[in-house]
Design a protein around this motif. Structure first.
Motif, PDB file in Angstrom:
ATOM      1  N   LEU A 176       0.832  -1.209   0.000  1.00  0.00           N
ATOM      2  CA  LEU A 176       0.000   0.000   0.000  1.00  0.00           C
ATOM      3  C   LEU A 176       0.862   1.253   0.000  1.00  0.00           C
ATOM      4  O   LEU A 176       0.630   2.198  -0.750  1.00  0.00           O
ATOM      5  CB  LEU A 176      -0.914   0.015   1.229  1.00  0.00           C
ATOM      6  N   ASN A 177       1.865   1.251   0.862  1.00  0.00           N
ATOM      7  CA  ASN A 177       2.746   2.409   0.984  1.00  0.00           C
ATOM      8  C   ASN A 177       3.527   2.632  -0.302  1.00  0.00           C
ATOM      9  O   ASN A 177       3.600   3.755  -0.824  1.00  0.00           O
ATOM     10  CB  ASN A 177       3.701   2.199   2.166  1.00  0.00           C
ATOM     11  N   LEU A 178       4.096   1.560  -0.853  1.00  0.00           N
ATOM     12  CA  LEU A 178       4.923   1.690  -2.048  1.00  0.00           C
ATOM     13  C   LEU A 178       4.098   2.143  -3.255  1.00  0.00           C
ATOM     14  O   LEU A 178       4.500   3.045  -3.998  1.00  0.00           O
ATOM     15  CB  LEU A 178       5.601   0.352  -2.344  1.00  0.00           C
ATOM     16  N   ILE A 179       2.938   1.515  -3.457  1.00  0.00           N
ATOM     17  CA  ILE A 179       2.082   1.901  -4.580  1.00  0.00           C
ATOM     18  C   ILE A 179       1.636   3.351  -4.431  1.00  0.00           C
ATOM     19  O   ILE A 179       1.661   4.137  -5.392  1.00  0.00           O
ATOM     20  CB  ILE A 179       0.858   0.969  -4.676  1.00  0.00           C
ATOM     21  N   ALA A 180       1.223   3.726  -3.223  1.00  0.00           N
ATOM     22  CA  ALA A 180       0.758   5.088  -2.984  1.00  0.00           C
ATOM     23  C   ALA A 180       1.856   6.104  -3.268  1.00  0.00           C
ATOM     24  O   ALA A 180       1.598   7.172  -3.837  1.00  0.00           O
ATOM     25  CB  ALA A 180       0.265   5.229  -1.546  1.00  0.00           C
ATOM     26  N   ARG A 181       3.075   5.793  -2.886  1.00  0.00           N
ATOM     27  CA  ARG A 181       4.181   6.727  -3.108  1.00  0.00           C
ATOM     28  C   ARG A 181       4.434   6.950  -4.596  1.00  0.00           C
ATOM     29  O   ARG A 181       4.614   8.084  -5.046  1.00  0.00           O
ATOM     30  CB  ARG A 181       5.459   6.223  -2.438  1.00  0.00           C
ATOM     31  N   HIS A 182       4.445   5.872  -5.365  1.00  0.00           N
ATOM     32  CA  HIS A 182       4.783   6.013  -6.780  1.00  0.00           C
ATOM     33  C   HIS A 182       3.610   6.513  -7.616  1.00  0.00           C
ATOM     34  O   HIS A 182       3.811   7.044  -8.711  1.00  0.00           O
ATOM     35  CB  HIS A 182       5.325   4.698  -7.316  1.00  0.00           C
ATOM     36  N   LEU A 183       2.391   6.371  -7.110  1.00  0.00           N
ATOM     37  CA  LEU A 183       1.235   6.909  -7.827  1.00  0.00           C
ATOM     38  C   LEU A 183       0.775   8.236  -7.225  1.00  0.00           C
ATOM     39  O   LEU A 183      -0.243   8.788  -7.650  1.00  0.00           O
ATOM     40  CB  LEU A 183       0.080   5.899  -7.797  1.00  0.00           C
ATOM     41  N   GLU A 184       1.516   8.734  -6.225  1.00  0.00           N
ATOM     42  CA  GLU A 184       1.158   9.974  -5.514  1.00  0.00           C
ATOM     43  C   GLU A 184      -0.269   9.885  -4.991  1.00  0.00           C
ATOM     44  O   GLU A 184      -1.096  10.786  -5.194  1.00  0.00           O
ATOM     45  CB  GLU A 184       1.354  11.192  -6.422  1.00  0.00           C
ATOM     46  N   ALA A 185      -0.554   8.781  -4.318  1.00  0.00           N
ATOM     47  CA  ALA A 185      -1.886   8.512  -3.780  1.00  0.00           C
ATOM     48  C   ALA A 185      -1.853   8.503  -2.255  1.00  0.00           C
ATOM     49  O   ALA A 185      -0.794   8.485  -1.638  1.00  0.00           O
ATOM     50  CB  ALA A 185      -2.396   7.170  -4.295  1.00  0.00           C
ATOM     51  N   THR A 186      -3.036   8.511  -1.667  1.00  0.00           N
ATOM     52  CA  THR A 186      -3.193   8.379  -0.223  1.00  0.00           C
ATOM     53  C   THR A 186      -3.632   6.957   0.101  1.00  0.00           C
ATOM     54  O   THR A 186      -4.687   6.530  -0.361  1.00  0.00           O
ATOM     55  CB  THR A 186      -4.249   9.375   0.305  1.00  0.00           C
ATOM     56  N   PRO A 187      -2.851   6.205   0.881  1.00  0.00           N
ATOM     57  CA  PRO A 187      -3.267   4.845   1.257  1.00  0.00           C
ATOM     58  C   PRO A 187      -4.123   4.877   2.521  1.00  0.00           C
ATOM     59  O   PRO A 187      -3.790   5.545   3.501  1.00  0.00           O
ATOM     60  CB  PRO A 187      -1.927   4.144   1.518  1.00  0.00           C
ATOM     61  N   LEU A 188      -5.235   4.158   2.508  1.00  0.00           N
ATOM     62  CA  LEU A 188      -6.119   4.098   3.670  1.00  0.00           C
ATOM     63  C   LEU A 188      -6.565   2.659   3.919  1.00  0.00           C
ATOM     64  O   LEU A 188      -6.760   1.888   2.976  1.00  0.00           O
ATOM     65  CB  LEU A 188      -7.371   4.964   3.455  1.00  0.00           C
ATOM     66  N   ILE A 189      -6.737   2.334   5.180  1.00  0.00           N
ATOM     67  CA  ILE A 189      -7.343   1.071   5.580  1.00  0.00           C
ATOM     68  C   ILE A 189      -8.706   1.405   6.175  1.00  0.00           C
ATOM     69  O   ILE A 189      -8.802   2.274   7.052  1.00  0.00           O
ATOM     70  CB  ILE A 189      -6.476   0.344   6.630  1.00  0.00           C
ATOM     71  N   VAL A 190      -9.749   0.754   5.691  1.00  0.00           N
ATOM     72  CA  VAL A 190     -11.091   0.994   6.212  1.00  0.00           C
ATOM     73  C   VAL A 190     -11.613  -0.308   6.812  1.00  0.00           C
ATOM     74  O   VAL A 190     -11.633  -1.348   6.150  1.00  0.00           O
ATOM     75  CB  VAL A 190     -12.055   1.490   5.112  1.00  0.00           C
TER      76      VAL A 190
END
Length: 304
Positions: free
Chosen positions: A62-76
């Motif tokens: 989640l962290n790695l994908i979010a960093r490279h896609l400039e996204a916010t990772p969240l767990i719901v």
């Protein structure tokens, strides 16, 4: 209780908040369940009824994908340990924000940012340190005066003014004393966790090594529906590989995710010799991939 109830609730909330939402990821393993985009805001979401079920590998992805896609990772999710997640409270798992669907709704639909975070020992808030110092000095109170009033040490007051968190009780007493909004809100969008360390050693797998040969920067995944992110000349390629039986069913999902994230999608097929498109996803045989000399050739093929 239906396993679809919580994911559908999350999808409904994001649609209500005017996000474009990807297809649900129903392929295992999966480190996330959906990706949503609204304007410049991209959110990658893992849905887990019990947030303690989120593993270190899932969080790493989640962290790695979010960093490279400039996204916010969240767990719901709905529960942590033996209790329900409280509305308006943010929980932390492996450095990632975890929250209830009600908190998700409040933030994205109602525009209400949470203020409280859970930490060992209870619920805490972060104090606006500069404002606390300003109102304290304006009230002609010394560090010692305020410390005596709260029943804490001068050092603790100094830490509050440096931004250290405190309990809800202390925060309420401070706000009542100075009649000022001293608690900082927690902004879910745009926060960043520490960059994960890249595993030591060479990139695993012949396919990924071949992409590295072509000048691509490779980030292998652990639990994602695609096995790697391939980066080349400001382009990001969501990359899956394997036999045709395994990757073809991933092609549509990866293509849908690439549309939401404005990236490319590719499946390298180990028992296939040609190339074709399934929606937005390029299917290319591993032998054909070997013949390419540079990443730009692959980008051109995907763009065709």
């Amino acid at each position: 209780m239906s396993q679809d109830r919580l994911p559908q609730m999350v999808i409904s909330i994001m649609l209500l908040a005017n996000f474009d939402v990807s297809e649900r990821c129903n392929i295992r393993p999966r480190s996330f369940d959906l990706i949503a985009k609204r304007g410049d805001n991209l959110v990658i979401i893992k849905v887990a009824s019990h947030i303690d079920s989120v593993s270190a590998d899932i969080a790493w992805d989640l962290n790695l994908i979010a960093r490279h896609l400039e996204a916010t990772p969240l767990i719901v999710g709905e529960r942590a340990r033996d209790t329900d997640l409280e509305r308006g409270v943010v929980y932390i798992r492996y450095g990632l924000f975890a929250l209830s669907p009600e908190t998700l709704y409040d933030y994205f639909v109602e525009g209400l940012s949470p203020m409280v975070y859970a930490s060992p020992g209870g619920l805490y808030v972060k104090i606006k340190g500069d404002l606390l110092r300003e109102v304290r000095e304006r009230s002609r109170m010394s560090l010692g005066d305020l410390a005596s009033h709260l029943g804490v040490s001068r050092r603790t007051i100094s830490k509050y003014e440096s931004g250290m968190g405190t309990t809800l009780d202390v925060a309420i007493r401070l706000e009542e004393l100075f009649n000022a909004p001293l608690v900082e809100t927690i902004e879910l969008l745009g926060y960043r966790t520490p960059e994960p360390e890249k595993p030591a050693g060479s990139t695993p797998g012949d396919v990924l090594a071949d992409l590295e040969r072509m000048g691509m920067e490779i980030h292998a995944m652990r639990q994602a529906p695609f096995q790697a992110l391939a980066l080349f000349d400001r382009h990001t390629i969501l990359t899956a590989y394997g036999t045709s039986q395994k990757v073809v069913k991933r092609a549509s999902l990866i293509g849908n995710i690439s549309q939401i994230t404005k990236t490319f999608a590719m499946c390298v097929v180990t028992d296939y010799k040609k190339q074709k498109k399934i929606g937005k996803t390029l299917l290319i045989g591993e032998e054909h991939l070997h013949t390419l000399e540079d990443g730009s050739e692959l980008i051109d093929m995907i763009n065709e």
